[in-house]
Design an enzyme around this catalytic site. Structure first.
Site, short mmCIF file in Angstrom:
data_model
loop_
_atom_site.label_atom_id
_atom_site.label_comp_id
_atom_site.label_asym_id
_atom_site.label_seq_id
_atom_site.Cartn_x
_atom_site.Cartn_y
_atom_site.Cartn_z
N SER A 21 66.31 -1.10 99.94
CA SER A 21 66.95 -0.91 101.25
C SER A 21 66.18 -1.69 102.31
O SER A 21 65.41 -2.60 101.99
CB SER A 21 67.01 0.59 101.58
OG SER A 21 67.86 0.82 102.67
N ASN A 22 66.38 -1.36 103.57
CA ASN A 22 65.70 -2.04 104.68
C ASN A 22 65.55 -1.03 105.82
O ASN A 22 66.14 0.06 105.77
CB ASN A 22 66.52 -3.28 105.10
CG ASN A 22 67.91 -2.89 105.58
OD1 ASN A 22 68.07 -2.27 106.61
ND2 ASN A 22 68.93 -3.23 104.78
N PRO A 23 64.77 -1.38 106.86
CA PRO A 23 64.44 -0.36 107.87
C PRO A 23 65.47 -0.19 108.99
O PRO A 23 65.15 0.41 110.03
CB PRO A 23 63.11 -0.87 108.45
CG PRO A 23 63.06 -2.31 108.16
CD PRO A 23 64.02 -2.62 107.06
N SER A 24 66.71 -0.63 108.81
CA SER A 24 67.70 -0.47 109.88
C SER A 24 67.86 1.01 110.23
O SER A 24 68.02 1.86 109.35
CB SER A 24 69.05 -1.03 109.40
OG SER A 24 70.06 -0.67 110.31
N ALA A 88 73.07 -3.45 108.30
CA ALA A 88 72.16 -4.37 107.60
C ALA A 88 72.43 -4.19 106.10
O ALA A 88 71.82 -3.35 105.43
CB ALA A 88 70.72 -4.03 107.95
#
Ligand code: C5P
Length: 219
Positions: A21-24, A88
């Site tokens: 995943s990502n930090p959005s 994102a």
């Protein structure tokens, strides 16, 4: 008009407890949905996993993965006038997702990935006269990449920001963006709260879409 807005990250699971995943944080997309409602429009939020309260008046559809987000959007797009893709979206997902937790001994340190669909490109055949806007989060000067993405993804507008500059991008409450439109215009907004950025974006979308759609109440 009906705004369909995506927000947050996607999670691409390799088993029930592990994912890419990502930090959005989802703040920008939630702010766009809230601004659309404040301007008198309808908003449907398609949200990846985030811990934010649904803006009053928005309908929210929670999704997990990029494929789940695409499925939800395919169901909703027919009745929408505007799509704002602020999510994102993960570009890759594990080639396989195990139904049960993988044991360390079953993992060999190699994770095979496959490309996720590009959601905007996948929805393009359904675009018709709808207004499509995307975001480009880049490190460094975002202009060249933003313009390329607007062209490749068939967008009417792209909102670009340099996520490496202070106060911008993921998980903060402010943003400084440049808005590029398919008519060649560029608008640089100062560092502002995401709610104020969202209000300006909604206003610009309304102004551009007014010619196409009846009933736009831009403020
Ligand atoms: O990740 P990228 O920089 O290509 O994102 C640009 C725009 O494309 C964003 O609006 C994002 O939501 C969208 N996107 C998409 N499908 C993907 C990746 C990104 O629609 N698989």
């Amino acid at each position: 008009m009906k705004f369909l807005v995506t927000a947050g990250p996607t999670r691409e699971h390799l088993d029930p407890v592990r994912f890419l995943s990502n930090p959005s944080s989802g703040k920008m997309g939630f702010a766009v949905a809230a601004a659309a409602i404040r301007a008198g429009h309808e908003a449907v939020l398609v949200a990846g996993p985030v811990s934010l309260r649904t803006p009053r008046g928005a309908r929210r559809i929670d999704v997990v993965s990029a494929c789940g987000m695409l499925d939800a959007l395919k169901r909703e797009i027919a009745s929408a006038d505007v799509l704002v893709m602020s999510a994102a979206v993960a570009d890759w997902r594990p080639a396989e997702c195990s139904a049960s937790k993988l044991k360390k001994s079953e993992m060999d340190g190699v994770l095979r990935l496959v490309r996720n669909p590009d959601i905007l490109q996948s929805l393009h055949p359904l675009k018709g006269s709808r207004f499509f806007a995307g975001f480009a989060a880049e490190t460094g000067d975002p202009e060249a990449e933003a313009l390329r993405k607007m062209r490749d993804k068939g967008l009417d507008m792209i909102i670009a920001n340099d996520v490496s500059s202070p106060g911008c991008g993921f998980a903060v409450s402010t943003n400084r963006v440049s808005v590029y439109c398919a008519d060649g215009s560029r608008t640089d907004l100062p560092l502002m709260r995401k709610s104020a950025v969202a209000a300006r974006i909604v206003k610009m979308i309304c102004a551009l879409a007014r010619g196409r759609e009846a009933g736009c109440r831009s403020r």
